[in-house]
Enzyme design. Structure first.
Site, PDB file in Angstrom:
ATOM      1  N   HIS B 138       0.629  -1.271  -0.132  1.00 48.72           N
ATOM      2  CA  HIS B 138       0.027   0.047   0.019  1.00 48.72           C
ATOM      3  C   HIS B 138       0.704   1.312  -0.075  1.00 48.72           C
ATOM      4  O   HIS B 138       0.258   2.098   0.315  1.00 48.72           O
ATOM      5  CB  HIS B 138      -0.919  -0.023   1.355  1.00 48.72           C
ATOM      6  CG  HIS B 138      -2.166  -0.835   1.138  1.00 48.72           C
ATOM      7  ND1 HIS B 138      -1.883  -2.209   1.156  1.00 48.72           N
ATOM      8  CD2 HIS B 138      -3.498  -0.749   0.747  1.00 48.72           C
ATOM      9  CE1 HIS B 138      -2.867  -2.759   0.910  1.00 48.72           C
ATOM     10  NE2 HIS B 138      -3.844  -1.934   0.918  1.00 48.72           N
ATOM     11  N   GLU B 317     -13.557  -8.990   0.489  1.00 50.77           N
ATOM     12  CA  GLU B 317     -14.028  -7.821   0.170  1.00 50.77           C
ATOM     13  C   GLU B 317     -14.426  -7.718  -1.161  1.00 50.77           C
ATOM     14  O   GLU B 317     -14.155  -6.666  -1.980  1.00 50.77           O
ATOM     15  CB  GLU B 317     -13.352  -6.505   0.747  1.00 50.77           C
ATOM     16  CG  GLU B 317     -12.938  -6.859   2.250  1.00 50.77           C
ATOM     17  CD  GLU B 317     -12.320  -5.652   2.838  1.00 50.77           C
ATOM     18  OE1 GLU B 317     -11.478  -5.012   2.112  1.00 50.77           O
ATOM     19  OE2 GLU B 317     -12.362  -5.567   3.907  1.00 50.77           O
ATOM     20  N   CYS B 413     -10.916   2.955   6.696  1.00 48.67           N
ATOM     21  CA  CYS B 413     -10.963   3.313   5.538  1.00 48.67           C
ATOM     22  C   CYS B 413     -11.973   4.328   5.266  1.00 48.67           C
ATOM     23  O   CYS B 413     -12.345   5.287   4.691  1.00 48.67           O
ATOM     24  CB  CYS B 413     -10.525   2.362   4.522  1.00 48.67           C
ATOM     25  SG  CYS B 413     -11.569   0.994   4.409  1.00 48.67           S
ATOM     26  N   CYS B 414     -13.257   3.777   5.692  1.00 46.09           N
ATOM     27  CA  CYS B 414     -14.678   4.315   5.367  1.00 46.09           C
ATOM     28  C   CYS B 414     -14.946   5.515   6.084  1.00 46.09           C
ATOM     29  O   CYS B 414     -15.277   6.439   5.206  1.00 46.09           O
ATOM     30  CB  CYS B 414     -15.738   3.145   5.561  1.00 46.09           C
ATOM     31  SG  CYS B 414     -15.473   1.463   4.837  1.00 46.09           S
TER      32      CYS B 414
END
Lengths: 647, 647
Positions: B138, B317, B413-414
């Site tokens: 990442h 996911e 993250c959301c």
């Protein structure tokens, strides 16, 4: 509990199965399954997962070099195979097979340690670590299966080499585990030793064996929790730490008498419940019977599939919660359905109630034998009630569901388990006590019983599962007493005749009670209506709401893609559709096929988008073709569904 | 592609949202969410999962001691928060917040390495290991979010500290990754840098930034597969080895121009598709537009929930396969729905087609804002369409589904993603090109546009989502050209008036085209019928067969237990039931509730067994109460369902 009403199974030698249906399965086990599994255990089946079983024993016995291969419970596969061989030898003498079994037992005994310990995993990986993880490492499970094999082989052949080895292993366990100071206050992480010790006790009458079984039951789930203490003491990684199960995975969330629901790993739970029933019977402990009965209700009234499958989730191969019975993500392990058969038979021993036999029959004719292909060489571990092959591949939540039976498994508990059950099917037909014989399953067989001290030969004939005509004939002897015949819960009406004349009989707990002075030539015929039935599930089962399953007699039926086309979810069954039953002797080993005038909703969708204002669904008539669930997946890969929408 | 038809979003400063609905969300973001998330990023929210974000930067900047906390992508949470702050400052000046942001940027810059590298995970765990696992670690993702924040902050404040830091990081990446010999021929394991580089290029016009974005798109999935080579070279463990995804998890199964279906991790896929559309627009590459369009159809016509949620499985996911849209085991990550909004807006830039805007609206009003509680302090990561709270606890397959929103997440993250999207909602209302303005969303706002070189001020008023009355008024300026107004796909009929008089207009790709010499005072009113609609799914969606969802305008509705009682699966909607719409200003922040005369099937079950012959199901009338899906789970824990059976 009324100990006067306890019954016991007939010795396997006293039951000669002659039934076309189950006899066929037994021949399959003798001719195909046992030889095939021997090859598998020896790692000689091309393309199958490696077993390593024989290899492990050879290395442990010092006859080969190498490392332990496979799971910590790998030994048990061989033990289950040996148990199946024992039953096979009872069914049909086979000197060659017996010689092979004797050699195998000799190999097993050669691996046994001087103090009786016998688990190849620890023998090869360090005996200093033995008994350090009863929770996860299956030594007591391997002991249990060894003991079951030993008992069976002793009964079959009179040979006691394996029996004595099992006794020595039991003694070793007894020296290490128990209530006394200095011993581990533990019990098996995977149950089976409980049942096995009671069987062993049946031969040895050694109180030590009963005491150990009882201890395993009584100690389970007591505080301080052994598994937790052991884990801390030995630094064992706790795999279920962050799950809702935690120790309930091992049925150790509560002491058994306080367990309200069947929890955790379904096979373990079923074996524990069987063990509870066994100890309840031998000790006459009412509180244990109540525990068994409570768990029976939890399983069969709230957590069991219509096929007798149990275990709703692949995570932990486990129960989830009441009425949670998803058809597509189900686990329904073959071994768990087998465990339910064990449990049911033991409950029948405690109290002959047709409810127990109904479940036993449901599991046997559906969720158990679905686990084996018609040719006996491929197996299901998971027994789904709804399959879309693409989902098995591309939805990781369903990857445990296989759309075709497998040759063998790295974790191969199910194939030899089904072999030993099928080979011993005779033990589930009837149980008896001094003054009564109870017929639970209508499997054609010749039975030798003792009624009020007098031998009686019985011949049971049955059209099951294809028709409901049954006949029980006294073929020899004379005796006064009761023969009780189960009226299956699925049967709306039956007709009784005694020696040709219409008769009536009082019923108790689902059994017709025939008290009589039985004479050779006496014939009882009992015709059970076997209509095709639409079955609904308790409305609390969300997954089945608005749907029905088609059953006939003991069999649950299903739709397969090869008969009905793809997209089975588009099929509906009108509530007034008539069923037709057709004999198909050349299909799937000979079955009765059910057809019905159903409908197929159109797959037409007039828009490019996924969602649009609902319009009346167009549908066209389609003949729906149902085959018995146990026979699915024998004609290639395709969709399958047990439940379908009723309209 | 017709580059003449390309449109661009309006600068955020040119759009002042005044809408009660979205304005309310923006106030929430400004007043509650941004301050709350600042506390979370500083680990000061009691009971919330630790973030460690600020801590990591402080340690990396040498201002504190300690170890890196959290995920390898932890930095991105802070960057998304900063991006939200940038939009917030555009919406409403806030010197205190700006000062805090400046200090934070100063901290971030202090952590930047001399060569421009900036990822606290590697700064704290060993810079020698950087760029050794682009697949999983990442760094390029963190770079992407840093760059998006930098661009937004530069646009909002004119300050370029973070922008320059992002440029330096981009240069560092460009020195290490690219087609040239000696560089890594890699691309991000988690996409977002593609979009970010195009935004950066929009400011810098530095070909290097475009080239890098294009390289990430073009190189992806090319053989030899970089991720595979990298994994072997550096011994990186391949988490998805034994899944059906393998490299498709990272959208690297094929080069993007050969990808037929949207695969793998849904957020990554959505970000990639957005990046493809961005690069297609800037380069005019038809083959990339075709790839984007192909993936658009794959997602929206075969793999999207009615709420705009995407990602059918919690494993990875991820997407599973066409028409596989389970409502209870769904993932439907908030970030994925946000990513779908990004993608849709970019497709609208390439070609103004109402289909794109319909999906954008669907996701925004449903699957995105369901991710945040009405008070702005709790968040859903997973957005299910059917919930039984007991299953979320006891079925491990559904444990990813939470029946209540959470304060924060270890992987957070959301929450900041939704904050940045809501704060920048103005950017989704309209896009424009020289000679046309396209109104995509009916969100009340004042818009400054340039039409054929002349400034025009527009005021958009809308009753959405509660009623379909909209009005567009020219409040200043005069200009000749096209204003195009979207006719939503859900609307069966609309009435157009221009300056009070009934009017007609030609339609193209779902937009009403109004070509006119616009004068201040001109008013276009467009009334969209907004009937309650039963929506069905494509019959290939197995999970929704026989069921309907209730929608009204852009909103999908749902049933909640607190309005309808438990066991929602027992409720049915007769096909002739009439709907009633009621304004409830005091309920759930002010909503319109839909009621209908439904029925509740009896939960009575006359037998103790789980299965019995099917009898006609009794039912009683029950008023069904539907609330907007986005507002569910704001009144405690209970069952919820979007789809219900039609009878």
């Amino acid at each position: 509990m009324d100990k006067q009403k306890f019954t016991h199974p007939l010795p396997l030698k006293s039951v000669r199965v002659s039934d076309g249906f189950w006899g066929g399965y037994q021949c399959l086990v003798l001719d195909r399954v046992i030889p095939y599994q021997w090859e598998a255990l020896n790692d000689r089946v091309p393309g199958a997962d490696r077993s390593g079983c024989i290899h492990n024993f050879e290395v442990a016995a010092g006859r080969a070099s190498g490392e332990h291969y496979g799971w910590v419970f790998q030994d048990s596969d061989l033990m289950k195979w040996l148990e199946a061989v024992a039953y096979a030898l009872t069914l049909r003498p086979d000197p060659e097979l017996e010689r092979r079994a004797d050699e195998t037992i000799e190999l097993i005994c050669a691996a046994q340690q001087p103090d009786g310990y016998l688990d190849t995993y620890y023998i090869l990986n360090g005996l200093d670590k033995r008994f350090t993880n009863l929770r996860d490492n299956h030594e007591l499970y391997c002991f249990g299966h060894m003991t079951e094999a030993a008992v069976a082989y002793y009964h079959a052949t009179g040979k006691d080499a394996l029996l004595n080895a099992a006794i020595r292993f039991a003694d070793c366990i007894d020296r290490n585990i128990g209530p006394e100071e200095g011993k581990l206050h533990g019990y098996p992480g995977h149950e089976v030793a409980e049942m096995a010790l009671i069987r062993l006790y049946g031969i040895t009458r050694d109180e030590k064996h009963l005491r150990l079984a009882k201890y395993f039951i009584d100690q389970r789930g007591q505080a301080p929790l052994f598994f937790e203490e052991e884990g801390k003491r030995n630094g064992n990684r706790f795999y279920w730490e962050n799950t809702h199960f935690r120790y309930e995975y091992y049925q150790a969330g509560w002491p058994v008498r306080r367990q309200r629901t069947a929890e955790g790993h379904a096979v373990r739970a079923a074996y524990l419940m069987s063990g509870i029933a066994d100890v309840a019977r031998v000790t006459g402990d009412d509180s244990l019977y109540e525990a068994a009965e409570r768990l029976w209700r939890s399983v069969t009234r709230r957590r069991m599939y219509v096929t007798g499958a149990i275990g709703s989730s692949h995570v932990g191969e486990a129960f989830t919660f009441d009425f949670d019975l998803p058809n597509d993500t189900v686990y329904g392990e073959t071994c768990a359905a087998i465990g339910l058969v064990f449990f049911a038979r033991r409950m029948l021993e405690l109290k002959p109630r047709a409810e127990y036999a109904d479940v036993m029959e449901r599991a046997l004719y559906n969720g158990v034998i679905s686990g084996i292909s018609l040719d006996g060489t491929r197996f299901f571990y998971v027994n789904p009630l709804e399959v879309v092959p693409e989902a098995c591949e591309k939805d990781e939540n369903k990857r445990h569901v296989k759309p075709e039976r497998q040759k063998w498994f790295g974790c191969a508990c199910c194939p030899p388990n089904i072999a030993r059950l099928l080979a011993s099917a005779g033990q589930y037909i009837a149980t008896a006590r001094d003054n009564a014989v109870y017929i639970h399953l209508y499997i054609g067989a010749d039975l030798d019983v003792i009624l009020n001290g007098r031998p009686l030969s019985l011949r049971l004939r049955s059209g099951f599962p294809w028709n409901g005509q049954t006949e029980l004939t006294v073929t020899g002897g004379t005796a006064e007493g009761r023969i009780a015949l189960r009226a299956p819960g699925w049967c709306p009406h039956c007709t009784l005749r005694i020696n040709g004349a219409p008769a009536e009989a009082p019923a108790e707990d689902g059994y017709l009670l025939l008290d009589r002075d039985w004479q050779a030539g006496d014939t009882v015929s009992l015709d059970f209506d076997m209509p095709v039935t639409r079955v609904a599930a308790d409305p609390r089962v969300r997954e089945d709401i608005g749907k029905v399953a088609v059953t006939r007699g003991p069999l649950v039926y299903c739709l397969e893609e090869c008969d009905n086309g793809s997209s089975l979810h588009l099929l509906t069954l009108p509530s007034d559709a008539a069923f037709d039953v057709r004999e198909c002797p050349d299909l799937l080993g000979g079955i009765r096929v059910i057809t019905a005038g159903g409908r197929r909703e159109s797959a037409e969708w007039g828009t490019e988008g996924l969602y649009a204002p609902a319009a009346p669904r167009q549908s066209v008539p389609q003949t729906l073709t149902f085959i018995p669930y146990y026979a699915w997946a024998n004609r290639g890969v395709g969709e399958m569904s047990v439940w379908l929408r009723e309209k």
